[in-house]
Design a protein around this motif. Sequence first.
Motif, PDB file in Angstrom:
ATOM      1  N   ASP A  86      30.278 104.627 -12.333  1.00 10.44           N
ATOM      2  CA  ASP A  86      31.173 105.777 -12.183  1.00 10.44           C
ATOM      3  C   ASP A  86      30.884 106.795 -13.277  1.00 10.44           C
ATOM      4  O   ASP A  86      29.876 106.699 -13.987  1.00 10.44           O
ATOM      5  N   SER A  87      31.766 107.759 -13.423  1.00 11.12           N
ATOM      6  CA  SER A  87      31.536 108.854 -14.384  1.00 11.12           C
ATOM      7  C   SER A  87      31.521 108.377 -15.826  1.00 11.12           C
ATOM      8  O   SER A  87      31.009 109.066 -16.708  1.00 11.12           O
ATOM      9  N   THR A  88      32.081 107.203 -16.084  1.00 12.87           N
ATOM     10  CA  THR A  88      32.139 106.680 -17.455  1.00 12.87           C
ATOM     11  C   THR A  88      30.977 105.752 -17.771  1.00 12.87           C
ATOM     12  O   THR A  88      30.826 105.301 -18.903  1.00 12.87           O
ATOM     13  N   GLY A  89      30.169 105.423 -16.760  1.00 17.08           N
ATOM     14  CA  GLY A  89      29.038 104.537 -16.998  1.00 17.08           C
ATOM     15  C   GLY A  89      28.957 103.410 -15.982  1.00 17.08           C
ATOM     16  O   GLY A  89      29.453 103.528 -14.855  1.00 17.08           O
ATOM     17  N   THR A  90      28.356 102.317 -16.414  1.00 13.92           N
ATOM     18  CA  THR A  90      28.165 101.157 -15.547  1.00 13.92           C
ATOM     19  C   THR A  90      28.922  99.958 -16.104  1.00 13.92           C
ATOM     20  O   THR A  90      28.830  99.664 -17.298  1.00 13.92           O
ATOM     21  N   PHE A  91      29.686  99.282 -15.250  1.00 10.05           N
ATOM     22  CA  PHE A  91      30.331  98.042 -15.682  1.00 10.05           C
ATOM     23  C   PHE A  91      30.149  96.975 -14.618  1.00 10.05           C
ATOM     24  O   PHE A  91      29.977  97.259 -13.431  1.00 10.05           O
ATOM     25  N   VAL A  92      30.166  95.727 -15.076  1.00 10.38           N
ATOM     26  CA  VAL A  92      29.902  94.582 -14.211  1.00 10.38           C
ATOM     27  C   VAL A  92      31.074  93.611 -14.289  1.00 10.38           C
ATOM     28  O   VAL A  92      31.452  93.161 -15.375  1.00 10.38           O
ATOM     29  N   ASP A  93      31.647  93.303 -13.122  1.00  5.75           N
ATOM     30  CA  ASP A  93      32.685  92.274 -13.029  1.00  5.75           C
ATOM     31  C   ASP A  93      32.008  90.964 -12.684  1.00  5.75           C
ATOM     32  O   ASP A  93      31.223  90.886 -11.730  1.00  5.75           O
ATOM     33  N   VAL A  94      32.316  89.912 -13.447  1.00  6.72           N
ATOM     34  CA  VAL A  94      31.635  88.629 -13.307  1.00  6.72           C
ATOM     35  C   VAL A  94      32.661  87.524 -13.093  1.00  6.72           C
ATOM     36  O   VAL A  94      33.612  87.378 -13.856  1.00  6.72           O
ATOM     37  N   LEU A  95      32.442  86.736 -12.036  1.00  9.40           N
ATOM     38  CA  LEU A  95      33.256  85.556 -11.758  1.00  9.40           C
ATOM     39  C   LEU A  95      32.330  84.350 -11.773  1.00  9.40           C
ATOM     40  O   LEU A  95      31.331  84.327 -11.060  1.00  9.40           O
ATOM     41  N   SER A  96      32.664  83.352 -12.602  1.00  3.52           N
ATOM     42  CA  SER A  96      31.803  82.178 -12.742  1.00  3.52           C
ATOM     43  C   SER A  96      32.644  80.928 -12.917  1.00  3.52           C
ATOM     44  O   SER A  96      33.879  80.984 -12.863  1.00  3.52           O
ATOM     45  N   ASN A  97      31.972  79.811 -13.149  1.00  2.00           N
ATOM     46  CA  ASN A  97      32.683  78.557 -13.377  1.00  2.00           C
ATOM     47  C   ASN A  97      33.639  78.647 -14.569  1.00  2.00           C
ATOM     48  O   ASN A  97      34.632  77.921 -14.625  1.00  2.00           O
ATOM     49  N   THR A  98      33.338  79.524 -15.494  1.00  2.00           N
ATOM     50  CA  THR A  98      34.156  79.639 -16.704  1.00  2.00           C
ATOM     51  C   THR A  98      35.269  80.669 -16.584  1.00  2.00           C
ATOM     52  O   THR A  98      36.062  80.827 -17.509  1.00  2.00           O
ATOM     53  N   GLY A  99      35.344  81.380 -15.447  1.00  2.00           N
ATOM     54  CA  GLY A  99      36.414  82.355 -15.261  1.00  2.00           C
ATOM     55  C   GLY A  99      35.900  83.754 -14.984  1.00  2.00           C
ATOM     56  O   GLY A  99      34.770  83.941 -14.525  1.00  2.00           O
ATOM     57  N   PHE A 100      36.744  84.761 -15.305  1.00  2.00           N
ATOM     58  CA  PHE A 100      36.415  86.157 -15.022  1.00  2.00           C
ATOM     59  C   PHE A 100      36.196  86.921 -16.320  1.00  2.00           C
ATOM     60  O   PHE A 100      36.870  86.691 -17.325  1.00  2.00           O
ATOM     61  N   GLU A 101      35.244  87.861 -16.265  1.00  2.00           N
ATOM     62  CA  GLU A 101      35.067  88.789 -17.383  1.00  2.00           C
ATOM     63  C   GLU A 101      34.492  90.097 -16.861  1.00  2.00           C
ATOM     64  O   GLU A 101      33.842  90.139 -15.813  1.00  2.00           O
ATOM     65  N   ARG A 102      34.770  91.183 -17.615  1.00  2.00           N
ATOM     66  CA  ARG A 102      34.225  92.504 -17.283  1.00  2.00           C
ATOM     67  C   ARG A 102      33.354  92.966 -18.442  1.00  2.00           C
ATOM     68  O   ARG A 102      33.759  92.899 -19.603  1.00  2.00           O
ATOM     69  N   LEU A 103      32.147  93.424 -18.098  1.00  2.00           N
ATOM     70  CA  LEU A 103      31.194  93.874 -19.096  1.00  2.00           C
ATOM     71  C   LEU A 103      30.865  95.345 -18.898  1.00  2.00           C
ATOM     72  O   LEU A 103      30.705  95.807 -17.766  1.00  2.00           O
ATOM     73  N   ARG A 104      30.783  96.066 -19.993  1.00  2.00           N
ATOM     74  CA  ARG A 104      30.256  97.435 -19.969  1.00  2.00           C
ATOM     75  C   ARG A 104      29.076  97.443 -20.927  1.00  2.00           C
ATOM     76  O   ARG A 104      29.264  97.378 -22.147  1.00  2.00           O
TER      77      ARG A 104
END
Length: 248
Positions: free
Chosen positions: A73-91
Amino acid sequence: MKNLLLVLSLVFFISSCQDKKEEITAQEIIDKTIEKSGGANYKKATIEFKFREHTYKSVRNGGEYRLERTTVDSTGTFVDVLSNTGFERLRGDSLVKVQDSMALRIGSSVNSVHYFANLPYGLNDRAVNKQLAGETIIKGEPYYQLKITFQQDGGGEDHHDEFMYWIHKDNFTVDYLAYKFHGSERGIRFRVVYNPRVIEGIRFVDYENYSVEDFNIDLRDLGKMYENGALEFVSNIENENVQVQIRK
């Protein structure tokens, strides 16, 4: 007379054995369907595709998994991740703090897209309850009807949802599916498979998406309603630029 009785008894015995042999369980149907659509390839696959404005990626290594959704989006790129260890959001390389309620909602959305993209693989998840709900004919083709529900433990935020799958009796492919979703925006969807293709040994499909207003309709009735033109078309569900890598 004794010979006639012997012959009749033998015919009855053979007929009974054939009837027993033809019986099939919901688990056996699902196992055959998964094997037909990709089998062991799912467990060692990296899959990428574009769905609407997002890019999705799944990485599986046996029982370990990582499901991603990338947004630009206009603020950049971020990645939502769902794994065995749970959820996290990375920018970039930075971890973005997300409130628990929002993380649950986003994680559920990410999981949902990957779930449909990788069907029927998810039908053997630990939290899945499976039931053979009869057989039917749709457009001249024979189908098993499988009812799928989820246990609360491990079933995710939408564990109350109910699914129905129409699996071809000869081909063991999912050709139609329906689901009833609860919550504040409850409803029913019926999906028709089109554009099936096999990429690196895994079957992918797109869907025509239909709805019906009556929330109390038995999902088993939707196949005939579709055949009779009684459902409302909503949208096409298309996964684009599908790429697959299978680890050796």
